[in-house]
Write a protein that holds these residues in place. Structure first.
Motif, PDB file in Angstrom:
ATOM      1  N   LEU A 189       0.830  -1.211   0.000  1.00 17.52           N
ATOM      2  CA  LEU A 189       0.000   0.000   0.000  1.00 17.52           C
ATOM      3  C   LEU A 189       0.861   1.255   0.000  1.00 17.52           C
ATOM      4  CD1 LEU A 189      -2.569  -1.126   2.686  1.00 17.52           C
ATOM      5  CD2 LEU A 189      -2.899  -1.098   0.218  1.00 17.52           C
ATOM      6  N   PRO A 190       0.376   2.318  -0.635  1.00 17.08           N
ATOM      7  CA  PRO A 190       1.133   3.572  -0.630  1.00 17.08           C
ATOM      8  C   PRO A 190       1.237   4.166   0.770  1.00 17.08           C
ATOM      9  CG  PRO A 190      -0.929   3.801  -1.881  1.00 17.08           C
ATOM     10  CD  PRO A 190      -0.857   2.397  -1.402  1.00 17.08           C
ATOM     11  N   LYS A 191       2.319   4.877   1.032  1.00 15.60           N
ATOM     12  CA  LYS A 191       2.555   5.467   2.351  1.00 15.60           C
ATOM     13  C   LYS A 191       1.484   6.470   2.755  1.00 15.60           C
ATOM     14  CE  LYS A 191       6.277   4.019   4.455  1.00 15.60           C
ATOM     15  NZ  LYS A 191       6.226   3.355   5.711  1.00 15.60           N
ATOM     16  N   ASN A 192       0.795   7.075   1.783  1.00 17.82           N
ATOM     17  CA  ASN A 192      -0.220   8.065   2.143  1.00 17.82           C
ATOM     18  C   ASN A 192      -1.567   7.423   2.476  1.00 17.82           C
ATOM     19  OD1 ASN A 192      -0.954   7.312  -0.435  1.00 17.82           O
ATOM     20  ND2 ASN A 192      -1.300   9.391  -1.171  1.00 17.82           N
ATOM     21  N   THR A 193      -1.602   6.091   2.568  1.00 18.78           N
ATOM     22  CA  THR A 193      -2.831   5.403   2.970  1.00 18.78           C
ATOM     23  C   THR A 193      -3.170   5.776   4.411  1.00 18.78           C
ATOM     24  OG1 THR A 193      -2.333   3.541   1.511  1.00 18.78           O
ATOM     25  CG2 THR A 193      -3.932   3.146   3.257  1.00 18.78           C
ATOM     26  N   VAL A 194      -4.412   6.156   4.644  1.00 18.43           N
ATOM     27  CA  VAL A 194      -4.889   6.473   5.987  1.00 18.43           C
ATOM     28  C   VAL A 194      -5.791   5.328   6.436  1.00 18.43           C
ATOM     29  CG1 VAL A 194      -6.237   8.065   7.397  1.00 18.43           C
ATOM     30  CG2 VAL A 194      -4.801   8.944   5.536  1.00 18.43           C
ATOM     31  N   PHE A 195      -5.487   4.775   7.573  1.00 20.80           N
ATOM     32  CA  PHE A 195      -6.268   3.670   8.125  1.00 20.80           C
ATOM     33  C   PHE A 195      -7.207   4.217   9.189  1.00 20.80           C
ATOM     34  CE2 PHE A 195      -2.460   1.772   6.461  1.00 20.80           C
ATOM     35  CZ  PHE A 195      -2.917   0.622   5.845  1.00 20.80           C
ATOM     36  N   LEU A 196      -8.499   4.045   8.970  1.00 19.50           N
ATOM     37  CA  LEU A 196      -9.514   4.426   9.952  1.00 19.50           C
ATOM     38  C   LEU A 196      -9.953   3.138  10.627  1.00 19.50           C
ATOM     39  CD1 LEU A 196     -11.509   6.947   7.741  1.00 19.50           C
ATOM     40  CD2 LEU A 196      -9.640   7.426   9.346  1.00 19.50           C
ATOM     41  N   PHE A 237       2.613   4.790   8.658  1.00 18.40           N
ATOM     42  CA  PHE A 237       1.258   5.034   8.177  1.00 18.40           C
ATOM     43  C   PHE A 237       0.487   5.876   9.188  1.00 18.40           C
ATOM     44  CE2 PHE A 237       2.258   1.099   5.873  1.00 18.40           C
ATOM     45  CZ  PHE A 237       1.873   1.453   4.592  1.00 18.40           C
ATOM     46  N   ASP A 238      -0.532   6.572   8.695  1.00 20.83           N
ATOM     47  CA  ASP A 238      -1.457   7.310   9.543  1.00 20.83           C
ATOM     48  C   ASP A 238      -2.588   6.356   9.896  1.00 20.83           C
ATOM     49  OD1 ASP A 238      -3.085   9.102  10.844  1.00 20.83           O
ATOM     50  OD2 ASP A 238      -3.488  10.333   9.071  1.00 20.83           O
ATOM     51  N   ALA A 239      -2.678   5.978  11.141  1.00 16.98           N
ATOM     52  CA  ALA A 239      -3.721   5.053  11.603  1.00 16.98           C
ATOM     53  C   ALA A 239      -4.482   5.737  12.727  1.00 16.98           C
ATOM     54  CB  ALA A 239      -3.108   3.741  12.079  1.00 16.98           C
TER      55      ALA A 239
END
Length: 125
Positions: free
Chosen positions: A36-43, A63-65
């Motif tokens: 997955l790309p690094k700019n993927t945001v996990f909600l 990652f932004d989680a």
């Protein structure tokens, strides 16, 4: 299939697809940064220690989680496993636990038949 069911439920709720994307989370996420790309945001929803560990792991990989729903231990009313268990037993009350779009998806894609095959009453030989 889970991602498709979530998308169907969001469609049913009237949320436009242009506002989100839904991808299946890899079960083996040891090399997730290659997938997955690094700019993927996990909600994420947190329903137990494994979710907390998953969020920490994602953050450690850059990652932004974000936690969007946190359910305290013992506070869950039902789990996906509980829905599957009811369906396996032939207990139609599982329909009351999911949006109509998910019930329709499960029937349309033969998931109930697959669950029946996995039932303890029908061991796979």
């Amino acid at each position: 299939e889970r991602a498709e069911m979530i998308q169907a439920a969001l469609d049913e709720a009237g949320i436009e697809r242009s506002r989100y994307s839904c991808i299946a989370f890899p079960s083996d996420y040891a090399n997730i940064e290659k997938i997955l790309p690094k700019n993927t945001v996990f909600l994420m929803s947190v329903t137990g220690e494994s979710d907390t560990k998953k969020i920490a792991y994602l953050r450690s990989r850059g990652f932004d989680a974000a936690t969007v729903l946190s359910v305290p231990d013992g506070g869950r009313q039902e789990t996906s496993g509980g829905v599957r268990d009811r369906a396996k037993r032939g207990d139609d009350s599982w329909n009351d636990l999911v949006p109509d779009s998910i019930s329709h998806y499960m029937r349309e894609h033969g998931l109930l038949e697959r669950l029946a095959i996995l039932s303890p009453d029908n061991p796979v030989e």
